[in-house]
Scaffold this active site. Sequence first.
Site, PDB file in Angstrom:
ATOM      1  N   SER A 230      55.010  30.808  74.500  1.00  0.00           N
ATOM      2  CA  SER A 230      55.346  29.706  73.988  1.00  0.00           C
ATOM      3  C   SER A 230      55.714  28.676  75.079  1.00  0.00           C
ATOM      4  O   SER A 230      56.188  29.180  76.105  1.00  0.00           O
ATOM      5  CB  SER A 230      56.489  29.822  73.193  1.00  0.00           C
ATOM      6  OG  SER A 230      57.205  28.726  72.652  1.00  0.00           O
TER       7      SER A 230
ATOM      8  N   TYR B 197      65.344  32.713  70.995  1.00  0.00           N
ATOM      9  CA  TYR B 197      64.045  32.676  70.898  1.00  0.00           C
ATOM     10  C   TYR B 197      63.511  31.944  72.187  1.00  0.00           C
ATOM     11  O   TYR B 197      62.548  32.775  72.921  1.00  0.00           O
ATOM     12  CB  TYR B 197      63.532  31.516  69.856  1.00  0.00           C
ATOM     13  CG  TYR B 197      61.964  31.498  70.116  1.00  0.00           C
ATOM     14  CD1 TYR B 197      61.251  32.437  69.141  1.00  0.00           C
ATOM     15  CD2 TYR B 197      61.397  30.197  70.318  1.00  0.00           C
ATOM     16  CE1 TYR B 197      59.683  32.117  69.378  1.00  0.00           C
ATOM     17  CE2 TYR B 197      60.022  30.307  70.438  1.00  0.00           C
ATOM     18  CZ  TYR B 197      59.081  31.057  69.951  1.00  0.00           C
ATOM     19  OH  TYR B 197      57.799  30.615  69.937  1.00  0.00           O
TER      20      TYR B 197
ATOM     21  N   LYS C 142      61.138  34.366  75.005  1.00  0.00           N
ATOM     22  CA  LYS C 142      59.712  33.764  75.389  1.00  0.00           C
ATOM     23  C   LYS C 142      59.511  33.536  76.698  1.00  0.00           C
ATOM     24  O   LYS C 142      58.479  33.822  77.435  1.00  0.00           O
ATOM     25  CB  LYS C 142      59.304  32.810  74.603  1.00  0.00           C
ATOM     26  CG  LYS C 142      58.975  33.080  73.128  1.00  0.00           C
ATOM     27  CD  LYS C 142      57.801  33.777  72.871  1.00  0.00           C
ATOM     28  CE  LYS C 142      57.361  33.980  71.418  1.00  0.00           C
ATOM     29  NZ  LYS C 142      56.142  34.846  71.115  1.00  0.00           N
TER      30      LYS C 142
END
Length: 241
Positions: A135, A148, A152
């Site tokens: 990402s 998150y 990533k």
Amino acid sequence: MTAETLTAVVTGAASGIGQALAEALHARGARLVLADVNADALSTTAARLGATGVVTDVSDPAAMHTLAAQAPQARLVCLNAGVVGPSLGAPWEVPPEEWDRVFAVNVSGVVNGLRAFVPQLLAARAPAHVLITASLAGLAVFPGGGAYGPSKHAVTAVAQHAAMALADTPVRVSMICPALVATGMSPEGIAPALVADDALRAVDNGVFAVVPAEWQAAVATQVDEIVSGRQPTPPAPWPAG
């Protein structure tokens, strides 16, 4: 990598980028082994694409080894499954169980996939590719974002580590680092099909990382802030046009 003989595995294949990858590979004539934790959605997608569906929790190492056993001829492995988590605040505002779950799926899911598939890819002694869905949030740090973004960042490190370790083998690694994508994780963003097209183009061309052009300077700026000792600032894309 010739589509006529290609067997491809896609995790997180029942929705979003994973489903788009499956559809793009199906259009190329690939034989598909699709994995997802959502049994009903996976069954629907697999039936539509004439694929083999294997219900898989990527955070479970044994489940990933079972998936690999279902695809001994795989030459492309797309480690795509991921979750966001409901908390999008500062690190101390995210509950411990949420940190555990996000890292278990996003990071351990990739590591479990590498552990399950890379040995059999190497044993085949033939060209193969591992495609990892990372990402933009794994290259640039944004305020908030919960667990998150940090997960990533770990994924991008694992992808780089794997690529270096496999440099002298027939197995190559690519990672995609999209910004917002219109999936179950976000109502806004670009179409998953566009991300899938960019991803498979990277595989075709042997490109390691795909980073949106409008965000590349922001990623470089944050790295420069770190090495120069300056306080970090939120990233921003280049102006449109």
